[in-house]
Design an enzyme around this catalytic site. Structure first.
Site, PDB file in Angstrom:
ATOM      1  N   LYS A  27       0.829  -1.220   0.000  1.00 21.83           N
ATOM      2  CA  LYS A  27       0.000   0.000   0.000  1.00 21.83           C
ATOM      3  C   LYS A  27       0.856   1.259   0.000  1.00 21.83           C
ATOM      4  O   LYS A  27       0.459   2.295  -0.544  1.00 21.83           O
ATOM      5  CB  LYS A  27      -0.981  -0.009   1.169  1.00 21.83           C
ATOM      6  CG  LYS A  27      -0.382   0.220   2.547  1.00 21.83           C
ATOM      7  CD  LYS A  27      -0.703   1.600   3.070  1.00 21.83           C
ATOM      8  CE  LYS A  27      -0.250   1.772   4.504  1.00 21.83           C
ATOM      9  NZ  LYS A  27      -0.479   3.157   5.000  1.00 21.83           N
ATOM     10  N   ASN A  28       2.068   1.179   0.574  1.00 26.59           N
ATOM     11  CA  ASN A  28       2.945   2.342   0.586  1.00 26.59           C
ATOM     12  C   ASN A  28       3.546   2.636  -0.789  1.00 26.59           C
ATOM     13  O   ASN A  28       4.102   3.715  -0.998  1.00 26.59           O
ATOM     14  CB  ASN A  28       4.056   2.159   1.617  1.00 26.59           C
ATOM     15  CG  ASN A  28       3.543   2.232   3.034  1.00 26.59           C
ATOM     16  OD1 ASN A  28       2.727   3.087   3.353  1.00 26.59           O
ATOM     17  ND2 ASN A  28       3.983   1.324   3.892  1.00 26.59           N
ATOM     18  N   ARG A  97      -2.713  10.682   5.412  1.00 25.28           N
ATOM     19  CA  ARG A  97      -1.498  11.498   5.439  1.00 25.28           C
ATOM     20  C   ARG A  97      -0.908  11.705   4.049  1.00 25.28           C
ATOM     21  O   ARG A  97      -0.363  12.768   3.748  1.00 25.28           O
ATOM     22  CB  ARG A  97      -0.463  10.843   6.355  1.00 25.28           C
ATOM     23  CG  ARG A  97       0.814  11.678   6.486  1.00 25.28           C
ATOM     24  CD  ARG A  97       1.744  11.147   7.541  1.00 25.28           C
ATOM     25  NE  ARG A  97       2.960  11.931   7.599  1.00 25.28           N
ATOM     26  CZ  ARG A  97       3.073  13.121   8.180  1.00 25.28           C
ATOM     27  NH1 ARG A  97       2.023  13.662   8.755  1.00 25.28           N
ATOM     28  NH2 ARG A  97       4.216  13.776   8.190  1.00 25.28           N
ATOM     29  N   ASP A 121      -2.861   8.423  10.537  1.00 20.82           N
ATOM     30  CA  ASP A 121      -2.604   7.822  11.844  1.00 20.82           C
ATOM     31  C   ASP A 121      -1.793   8.744  12.733  1.00 20.82           C
ATOM     32  O   ASP A 121      -0.856   9.403  12.280  1.00 20.82           O
ATOM     33  CB  ASP A 121      -1.838   6.499  11.687  1.00 20.82           C
ATOM     34  CG  ASP A 121      -2.650   5.476  10.924  1.00 20.82           C
ATOM     35  OD1 ASP A 121      -3.885   5.543  10.987  1.00 20.82           O
ATOM     36  OD2 ASP A 121      -2.048   4.615  10.263  1.00 20.82           O
TER      37      ASP A 121
END
Length: 294
Positions: A27-28, A97, A121
């Site tokens: 996912k990053n 973010r 987060d």
């Protein structure tokens, strides 16, 4: 698309663990790749995309900016429309973010981006300094108007940049922005994690000129235009590491598929220190059963 947000996990006692699992796409890597769709008028096709909340939120932002998307069975298609908004909605910035990653591509294509401070987060101090520093180095001017940040640039120009921290998201951000800047950008003390490398590989497929991938010094030679591309996102090495730790703690036999061996050389060395043997082969990682940490 999976958008349901789990509030808790319930773990019950079970027999010894064993079996095989395929890790999700990283996912990053997926999140900055969604932002990268703003850099081109061509279609971006991503495979092995995890259908998770962060991806859903990034797609909501992309849609608000003029990028259409469709996600089905892990295949994501992205296409920038004829009109692009430079305003990232504040309520969407607060959800994730990595909303910050849209600023550079908007700057490169439209000369301006307006955003609010990103949410996500709360896991301690996570500065945005490196992002702002990198954008300013490339020629951007930043201003705060109320709770909004306005970033503008008449023209982006490459230059030598040194990060005071090897920030993953800042490296990804400036890598995308520099791809369309005039001249050469050298990013020193760059992050070199696998997901940074994966983004760089997608950008190269789009036509970006990037060297030094996998090292802490990235050189980007700006081009006038980027095109569409197709790319399969690598397996998530962090997720795989979680499975490994669980297997090692319970003496389980586990086979993990969809990995790249080079991402686990350090992991294997660390597990060896605890007396745990890990077997690596192309796309497969295996931990034999019956082992216990020493």
């Amino acid at each position: 698309m999976a958008t349901k947000h789990l509030k808790s996990f319930i773990v019950e006692k079970s027999p010894g663990l064993h079996g095989a699992v395929r890790v999700s796409g990283n996912k990053n890597a997926a999140l900055p790749m969604i932002a990268a769709a703003l850099l081109t008028d061509g279609e971006i096709v991503l495979k092995n995309v995890p259908e998770i909340l962060d991806v859903s939120n990034m797609l909501r932002i992309a849609d608000a900016l003029g990028v259409s998307s469709s996600l089905s069975k892990g295949i994501l298609r992205l296409k920038r429309g004829g009109k692009t908004s430079v305003q990232i909605p504040g309520e969407l910035c607060n959800l994730v973010r990595t909303s910050m990653l849209f600023a550079g591509p908007l700057l490169a294509r439209c000369g301006k981006a307006v955003l609010s401070r990103p949410g996500g987060d709360s896991i301690g101090r996570r500065r945005l300094d490196a992002h702002f520093y990198g954008l300013k180095c490339l020629g951007a001017k930043l201003d705060s108007i109320g709770d909004q940040i306005v970033v503008e640039a008449d023209k982006l120009r490459g230059r030598d940049i040194f990060f005071d921290e090897a920030s993953v998201t800042a490296t990804e951000h400036i890598l995308m922005t520099a791809a369309l800047a005039d001249g050469v950008t050298v990013i020193r003390n760059a992050a070199s994690e696998p997901h940074v490398q994966d983004l760089a590989e997608l950008l190269r497929k789009m036509g970006a000129r990037i060297s030094g991938i996998g090292t802490n010094t990235l050189t980007v030679r700006g081009v006038e235009k980027l095109g569409g591309a197709e790319h399969e996102i690598m397996g998530d090495h962090i997720e795989a590491g979680s499975y490994l730790a669980l297997a090692a703690a319970t003496g389980a036999e586990l086979t993990i598929r969809g990995i790249r061996p080079g991402h686990f050389w350090m992991t294997r060395r660390i597990f060896e220190k605890f007396g745990i043997k890990i077997e690596l082969s192309p796309s497969i990682l295996r931990i034999p059963g019956g082992q216990m940490p020493v």
